[in-house]
Design a protein around this motif. Structure first.
Motif, PDB file in Angstrom:
ATOM      1  N   ILE A 191      20.422   0.768  -5.467  1.00 12.38           N
ATOM      2  CA  ILE A 191      20.172   1.974  -4.477  1.00 12.38           C
ATOM      3  C   ILE A 191      18.862   2.558  -5.021  1.00 12.38           C
ATOM      4  O   ILE A 191      17.870   2.937  -3.990  1.00 12.38           O
ATOM      5  N   HIS A 192      18.374   2.548  -6.190  1.00  8.48           N
ATOM      6  CA  HIS A 192      17.406   3.225  -6.741  1.00  8.48           C
ATOM      7  C   HIS A 192      15.927   2.455  -6.323  1.00  8.48           C
ATOM      8  O   HIS A 192      14.989   3.134  -5.945  1.00  8.48           O
ATOM      9  N   ALA A 193      16.266   1.138  -6.512  1.00 12.23           N
ATOM     10  CA  ALA A 193      15.188   0.486  -6.071  1.00 12.23           C
ATOM     11  C   ALA A 193      14.937   0.174  -4.307  1.00 12.23           C
ATOM     12  O   ALA A 193      13.936   0.459  -4.142  1.00 12.23           O
ATOM     13  N   VAL A 194      16.063   0.642  -3.627  1.00  6.35           N
ATOM     14  CA  VAL A 194      15.785   0.472  -2.276  1.00  6.35           C
ATOM     15  C   VAL A 194      15.185   1.739  -2.025  1.00  6.35           C
ATOM     16  O   VAL A 194      14.187   1.868  -1.093  1.00  6.35           O
ATOM     17  N   VAL A 195      15.628   2.857  -2.445  1.00  5.60           N
ATOM     18  CA  VAL A 195      15.085   4.071  -2.203  1.00  5.60           C
ATOM     19  C   VAL A 195      13.536   4.245  -2.704  1.00  5.60           C
ATOM     20  O   VAL A 195      12.840   4.724  -1.976  1.00  5.60           O
ATOM     21  N   PHE A 196      13.259   3.828  -3.878  1.00 11.27           N
ATOM     22  CA  PHE A 196      11.973   3.817  -4.156  1.00 11.27           C
ATOM     23  C   PHE A 196      10.939   3.042  -3.190  1.00 11.27           C
ATOM     24  O   PHE A 196      10.051   3.499  -2.691  1.00 11.27           O
ATOM     25  N   ALA A 197      11.445   1.964  -2.838  1.00 10.60           N
ATOM     26  CA  ALA A 197      10.792   0.840  -1.822  1.00 10.60           C
ATOM     27  C   ALA A 197      10.596   1.444  -0.700  1.00 10.60           C
ATOM     28  O   ALA A 197       9.434   1.528   0.127  1.00 10.60           O
ATOM     29  N   LEU A 198      11.572   2.345   0.070  1.00 14.70           N
ATOM     30  CA  LEU A 198      11.640   3.008   1.059  1.00 14.70           C
ATOM     31  C   LEU A 198      10.492   3.927   1.216  1.00 14.70           C
ATOM     32  O   LEU A 198       9.699   4.490   1.971  1.00 14.70           O
ATOM     33  N   GLY A 199      10.424   4.733  -0.100  1.00 15.77           N
ATOM     34  CA  GLY A 199       9.451   6.212  -0.179  1.00 15.77           C
ATOM     35  C   GLY A 199       8.134   5.544  -0.273  1.00 15.77           C
ATOM     36  O   GLY A 199       7.223   5.807   0.504  1.00 15.77           O
ATOM     37  N   VAL A 200       7.990   4.224  -0.922  1.00 18.25           N
ATOM     38  CA  VAL A 200       6.425   3.573  -1.040  1.00 18.25           C
ATOM     39  C   VAL A 200       6.121   3.216   0.665  1.00 18.25           C
ATOM     40  O   VAL A 200       5.036   3.547   1.041  1.00 18.25           O
ATOM     41  N   GLY A 201       6.856   2.635   1.149  1.00 20.60           N
ATOM     42  CA  GLY A 201       6.768   2.048   2.532  1.00 20.60           C
ATOM     43  C   GLY A 201       6.517   3.067   3.409  1.00 20.60           C
ATOM     44  O   GLY A 201       5.431   3.061   4.181  1.00 20.60           O
ATOM     45  N   LEU A 202       7.168   4.285   3.426  1.00 21.49           N
ATOM     46  CA  LEU A 202       6.761   5.466   4.332  1.00 21.49           C
ATOM     47  C   LEU A 202       5.551   5.680   4.036  1.00 21.49           C
ATOM     48  O   LEU A 202       4.888   6.172   5.265  1.00 21.49           O
ATOM     49  N   ALA A 203       5.274   6.081   2.718  1.00 18.88           N
ATOM     50  CA  ALA A 203       3.872   6.472   2.563  1.00 18.88           C
ATOM     51  C   ALA A 203       3.000   5.673   3.163  1.00 18.88           C
ATOM     52  O   ALA A 203       1.704   5.939   3.575  1.00 18.88           O
ATOM     53  N   ALA A 204       2.997   4.463   2.953  1.00 21.73           N
ATOM     54  CA  ALA A 204       2.162   3.412   3.314  1.00 21.73           C
ATOM     55  C   ALA A 204       1.939   3.296   4.858  1.00 21.73           C
ATOM     56  O   ALA A 204       0.854   3.213   5.395  1.00 21.73           O
TER      57      ALA A 204
END
Lengths: 287, 338
Positions: A191-204
């Motif tokens: 879950i943590h990995a997914v949320v982190f990647a999601l946050g990075v993706g949104l910012a990008a």
């Protein structure tokens, strides 16, 4: 200010607010769920903008660039989480501040080595390059409406993901009580990995859609980062809804401030923040 | 918690500090003018870092906006100095320090109400507000900053005890200021006030339950730290003769946090050691040679970034933390031998 001009400024503030929301949502999610303060969040925005520049030149299409860039940045986020961030979930906020400050330096220099230090423009796709005339001498660019559309679609997607899906339920459970969720069989690490990647993706993605309007330049991440902090503080840490409302508020104050009170425009959002803090020290929508 | 709690310095560290002091006293006679200036700057940063350690290490408040107070005092000196002549040190220094302290008191009123991650973000945002106040207004120097054409004068009724234009004089003046700040903060640390701050770091709820008005304690610490940062900023303006908004920026604040952590938090000496080490590393990284087509020194931020990431991953308690660990290990061995 006449009505048409007012309308244009209003659209601009909503568009800026929505862009800020995409960035602040990632920041507030990563904080709210993992307890990590991420100063390097602005670097992901910068990464997105540079990817948009390179990939749109490569593919000759901005939409392909956005899709490819989003995929690349999510992979980048997963790698970063696995390599560094997962070791810092249980650490002090101070350690996280230092780690991510070090990362800002590293990303900034890698950007300089890979992409150079010049300012670049990203062309607006032909399909979206038109303007909608409002009066005889005022018109509104379609691309800005497209930006708002992308941000709105992603915000809606995020809302759906978190409040309606099974994954969203697990994310909320993990944020609420990590140990309990884990005991009930939620794979918190995943879950943590997914949320982190999601946050990075949104910012990008925010960086990518902003690139044709804001252009692409060194240190573009740091100013945006501080604005995100203001949004997150006003909205209340961990609250996605708070981030949305605060981002729109900041967008309004900043855009109209620049038009009406240019002398103090840079300070206005901070004054807004101070006023909110005086009234509610934990932000408008503390979770 | 990775926070070091080493308020009593190990004997070895005490000896090292005395040796360091002796080296500092002798340095201007051994080093070149360039290095005398560099060490003066290191000592200024040491004052700045010690002021932050009062918040960060002693009270447990991580401020990401401490540079605002540093810069404000520098600006105060710039505005008080007339175009064509020097201004008196004796009233401008207190005015600059009190001004920074006052700014810290006002901003502190807002930020001290928040805690943890909020405190970090809010201190940063307020510093950014001060940054934009100067950055956006031509009347305040704008993005170009301001020149301070004359160093403050120490003349008292016609008598000139020392002249800050002299590089060695400025060096010793800064050294004296640094030692005074160190002595003051060490004394403060062991006073009932300092003990209360340390108590707040460990458990604020319990302190409040015991009847301490923790808001007042924290606000006082914030104001004091702001004033001392102002002292450093005033000295910086005196040395460089130039002040700009970047001095109040986010990067400057982050560097100071780094110095405090690098040295080891909570005992004031660590901040000093950290400031010297950090500034020295900065110098080394910026001075790296050209290798092939790559100028290593140009990319100093990359090396600094890697250094920071490695440090925080592997030695979060800083240099004094490392020294203490090895000291302990040595002691354990001695005990085993007995």
């Amino acid at each position: 200010m006449d009505l048409a001009n007012f309308f244009i400024q209003l659209l601009n503030s909503v568009q800026y607010g929505l862009l800020l929301f995409m960035l602040a949502a990632g920041l507030t999610l990563i904080f709210g769920i993992m307890g990590v303060v991420n100063l390097a969040h602005g670097s992901f925005y910068m990464l997105g903008a540079y990817l948009a520049w390179s990939l749109s030149a490569l593919f000759g299409s901005l939409s392909l660039a956005i899709i490819g860039g989003a995929a690349l940045s999510v992979l980048f986020g997963l790698a970063l989480e696995w390599l560094l961030f997962r070791h810092f979930y249980e650490r002090d906020h101070l350690d996280q501040v230092l780690l991510t400050f070090g990362l800002i330096y590293i990303f900034e220099e890698l950007r300089s080595i890979v992409w150079g230090d010049d300012v670049h423009g990203v062309p607006i796709p032909e399909l979206l390059s038109a303007s909608i005339p409002l009066t005889d001498n005022l018109s509104y660019p379609v691309y800005r409406l497209f930006m708002s559309g992308v941000c709105l679609a992603l915000a809606a997607g995020l809302y759906f993901l978190i409040s309606k899906t099974r994954l969203g339920m697990k994310i909320r459970a993990g944020a609420f009580n990590r140990d309990m969720a884990e005991a009930l069989g939620v794979n918190i690490k995943l879950i943590h990995a997914v949320v982190f990647a999601l946050g990075v993706g949104l910012a990008a993605v925010a960086g990518m859609v902003a690139a044709p309007v804001a252009s692409v330049y060194p240190n573009m991440g740091s100013q945006v980062l501080i604005m995100c902090f203001v949004v997150v503080v006003i909205g209340g840490i961990g609250s996605v809804r708070g981030a949305l409302i605060a981002a729109l508020l900041v967008g309004l104050v900043d855009t109209f401030g620049k038009v009406l009170l240019p002398q103090v425009a840079g300070m206005l959002v901070y004054i807004l923040m101070a006023a909110v803090l005086l009234y509610k020290p934990e932000g408008l929508f503390k979770q | 918690m990775t926070q070091a709690n080493m308020e009593i310095l190990p004997r070895g560290v005490q000896v090292a500090l005395f040796l360091g002091l002796a080296a500092l006293l002798a340095f201007p006679f051994a080093g070149t003018e360039f290095y005398t200036e560099m060490v003066t700057r290191m000592m200024i940063m040491a004052i700045f870092a010690m002021s932050l350690d009062l918040l960060q290490g002693v009270t447990g408040l991580v401020s990401l906006g401490h540079a605002a107070y540093f810069g404000l005092a520098g600006y105060a000196l710039a505005f008080l100095t007339p175009q064509g002549e020097a201004v008196s040190l004796w009233w401008t220094l207190p005015v600059a320090v009190l001004g920074s302290g006052l700014a810290a008191l006002i901003i502190g009123f807002f930020v001290v109400r928040t805690r943890g991650i909020y405190f970090i973000m809010v201190t940063m945002a307020f510093a950014q507000m001060v940054f934009f106040l100067f950055f956006d207004n031509k009347a305040l120097g704008g993005s170009d900053g301001l020149y301070i054409n004359f160093r403050p004068s120490a003349a008292l009724f016609g008598w000139v005890p020392f002249d800050l234009d002299g590089k060695r004089t400025l060096y010793y003046f800064t050294l004296a200021a640094m030692l005074l700040v160190y002595a003051f903060l060490r004394r403060l640390l062991w006073s009932p006030f300092g003990r209360a701050l340390a108590g707040i770091r460990v458990n604020e709820h319990r302190m409040r339950a015991m009847g301490f008005y923790t808001f007042g304690y924290k606000l006082t610490a914030f104001t004091l730290a702001g004033g001392l940062a102002g002292l450093a900023g005033y000295l910086w303006g005196t040395q460089t003769g130039y002040i700009n908004p970047e001095l109040m920026g986010f990067q400057m604040s982050a560097h100071t946090i780094m110095m405090v952590v690098l040295g080891g938090m909570g005992n004031i000496a660590g901040a000093m050691v950290g400031a010297f080490t950090f500034e020295y590393l900065l110098h080394v990284f910026k001075d790296l040679p050209q290798v092939g087509s790559v100028n290593l020194g140009k990319h100093w931020q990359l090396w600094m970034g890697l250094f920071i990431v490695l440090l925080v991953t592997f030695a979060p308690r800083g240099l004094l933390g490392l020294a203490e660990r090895f000291g302990k290990r040595g002691m354990d061995k001695e005990n085993q031998d007995e």
